[in-house]
Design an enzyme around this catalytic site. Structure first.
Site, PDB file in Angstrom:
ATOM      1  NE  ARG A  80       7.152   1.004   4.918  1.00  0.00           N
ATOM      2  CZ  ARG A  80       6.104   0.389   5.072  1.00  0.00           C
ATOM      3  NH1 ARG A  80       5.954  -0.828   4.452  1.00  0.00           N
ATOM      4  NH2 ARG A  80       5.068   0.907   5.337  1.00  0.00           N
TER       5      ARG A  80
ATOM      6  CG  HIS B 156       3.594   4.280   8.819  1.00  0.00           C
ATOM      7  ND1 HIS B 156       3.547   5.264   7.723  1.00  0.00           N
ATOM      8  CD2 HIS B 156       3.160   3.032   8.241  1.00  0.00           C
ATOM      9  CE1 HIS B 156       3.394   4.438   6.684  1.00  0.00           C
ATOM     10  NE2 HIS B 156       3.166   3.075   7.035  1.00  0.00           N
TER      11      HIS B 156
ATOM     12  CE  LYS C 230      21.198  -1.001  13.147  1.00  0.00           C
ATOM     13  NZ  LYS C 230      20.562  -0.600  14.538  1.00  0.00           N
TER      14      LYS C 230
ATOM     15  NE  ARG D  16      -1.818  -1.948   2.980  1.00  0.00           N
ATOM     16  CZ  ARG D  16      -1.992  -3.435   2.766  1.00  0.00           C
ATOM     17  NH1 ARG D  16      -2.886  -3.679   2.209  1.00  0.00           N
ATOM     18  NH2 ARG D  16      -1.184  -4.165   3.100  1.00  0.00           N
ATOM     19  CB  THR D  17       3.440   2.713   2.465  1.00  0.00           C
ATOM     20  OG1 THR D  17       2.590   2.149   3.475  1.00  0.00           O
ATOM     21  CG2 THR D  17       4.050   3.951   2.934  1.00  0.00           C
TER      22      THR D  17
HETATM   23  N1  ASP Z   1       1.673  -1.282   6.926  1.00  0.00           N
HETATM   24  C1  ASP Z   1       1.777  -0.976   8.254  1.00  0.00           C
HETATM   25  C2  ASP Z   1       3.160  -0.689   8.371  1.00  0.00           C
HETATM   26  O1  ASP Z   1       3.861  -0.461   7.738  1.00  0.00           O
HETATM   27  C3  ASP Z   1       1.160  -1.865   9.176  1.00  0.00           C
HETATM   28  C4  ASP Z   1       1.703  -3.190   9.126  1.00  0.00           C
HETATM   29  O2  ASP Z   1       2.740  -3.613   8.360  1.00  0.00           O
HETATM   30  O3  ASP Z   1       1.141  -4.005  10.082  1.00  0.00           O
HETATM   31  O4  ASP Z   1       3.570  -0.330   9.685  1.00  0.00           O
END
Ligand code: ASP
Length: 320
Positions: A108, A136, A86, A58-59
């Site tokens: 991310r 987030h 890192k 999604r992100t």
């Molecule tokens: N997509 C969200 C996150 O990246 C929640 C999850 O992964 O559970 O934190």
């Protein structure tokens, strides 16, 4: 419209006025995104690089679409499965990319604090797309927009956040945002999944889900973050579902018009009943995805305005 931030690293750095500015501008982008022609030129001529050192559906899609709809040149580096670590390597990567003159970096990373560190090394705007269990921010902003649209406000609500609070950056960012906007927050979960000092965070802590859900306006479910667990935190998924999985019976303890949220990815039958997740009368999970694109467009537009002002460049963005 007030928005002073140079980066979006965490909700902890935004004040209520800035949060409201993001939500208000997001409403304009919700409208734009529902049109057939979805383009704006707020980021025209700018370069956006997305660096995902951890898996994302999604992100990543949302940031990529947001940048494209705003007219930026977008490049996504998928480094989730590379051996990048890192520390020095992350900074080297950042410096390499910085030399290519991006205007916006979306990052991310599995290590908490890695995105803040990177932001200190580059001279463009940086957006945190999730760093470890730390923050987030765009998730909390899209959740706030979803709640505000469903409930007509983002203050004085009772919000129950349920499940794996300890490992969740979503819970942390939401806790900070909802607290800043003066909501009543309940944390529900087994003691093993509750962060140390949870009771001192200014919220109620409940081990009994039915008790915690009583009178809630919003029920926010969280995924079990197994990738951040280094031992046995729950007896079994079956037992966990029995005690903490949201189904119609448990939801009946919340307000009659309570909404159900989940940031995704969902484990149906572990933290939420599949049918409930798909019930459009209660679940706003798909709305959260829709709001995600609009919120990211608003954040990028606001950061781009500040960047232009800082550099003295001519503004070409949508003015509100
Ligand atoms: N997509 C969200 C996150 O990246 C929640 C999850 O992964 O559970 O934190």
């Amino acid at each position: 419209m007030t928005f002073r931030a140079r980066h979006i690293l965490g909700i902890e750095h935004l004040d209520p006025e800035e949060i409201r500015s993001v939500l208000d501008l997001s409403e304009k982008y919700v409208e734009l995104n529902r049109r057939t022609v979805k383009h704006s030129d707020a980021l025209a001529g700018m370069t956006q690089i997305n660096m995902f050192f951890e898996a994302s559906t999604r992100t990543q899609a949302s940031f990529e679409l947001a940048g494209k709809r705003l007219g930026a040149d977008v490049m996504t580096m998928s480094v989730a499965h590379s051996s990048v670590k890192k520390g020095e390597t992350l900074i080297d990567t950042a410096l390499t990319l910085n030399a290519m003159h991006p205007d916006l970096l979306v990052v991310r990373h599995p290590a908490s604090g890695a995105v803040d560190l990177l932001a200190q090394k580059v001279n463009c705007a940086v957006m945190n797309a999730g760093d470890g269990r730390h923050e987030h921010p765009t998730q909390a902003l899209l959740d706030a927009l979803t709640i505000r649209r469903a409930k007509g406000r983002i203050q004085r609500l009772t919000v129950a956040i349920c499940g794996d609070i300890a490992h969740s950056r979503v819970a942390r960012s939401n806790l900070i945002l909802l607290g800043k906007m003066e909501n009543r927050i309940r944390l529900i979960g087994p003691p093993t999944l509750m962060p140390a000092g949870a009771a001192d965070l200014g919220c109620e802590v409940h081990e009994d889900m039915r008790e915690g859900l009583k009178g809630a306006d919003v029920v926010m479910m969280l995924r079990l973050q197994k990738e951040r667990m280094d031992g046995g935190f729950i007896p079994s998924e079956r037992e966990y579902y029995h005690r903490y999985g949201l189904d119609a019976e448990k939801l009946a303890f919340a307000k009659e018009d309570a909404i159900v949220m989940h940031p995704g990815p969902m484990n149906r039958g572990v933290e939420i009943d599949g049918e409930l997740a798909d019930d459009i009368n209660r679940s706003v999970i798909q709305d959260q995805v829709e709001m995600g694109v609009a919120v990211r467009m608003a954040c990028m537009d606001l950061l781009a305005r500040n960047l232009r002002a800082e550099r003295g460049a001519k503004a070409v963005g949508v003015m509100v």
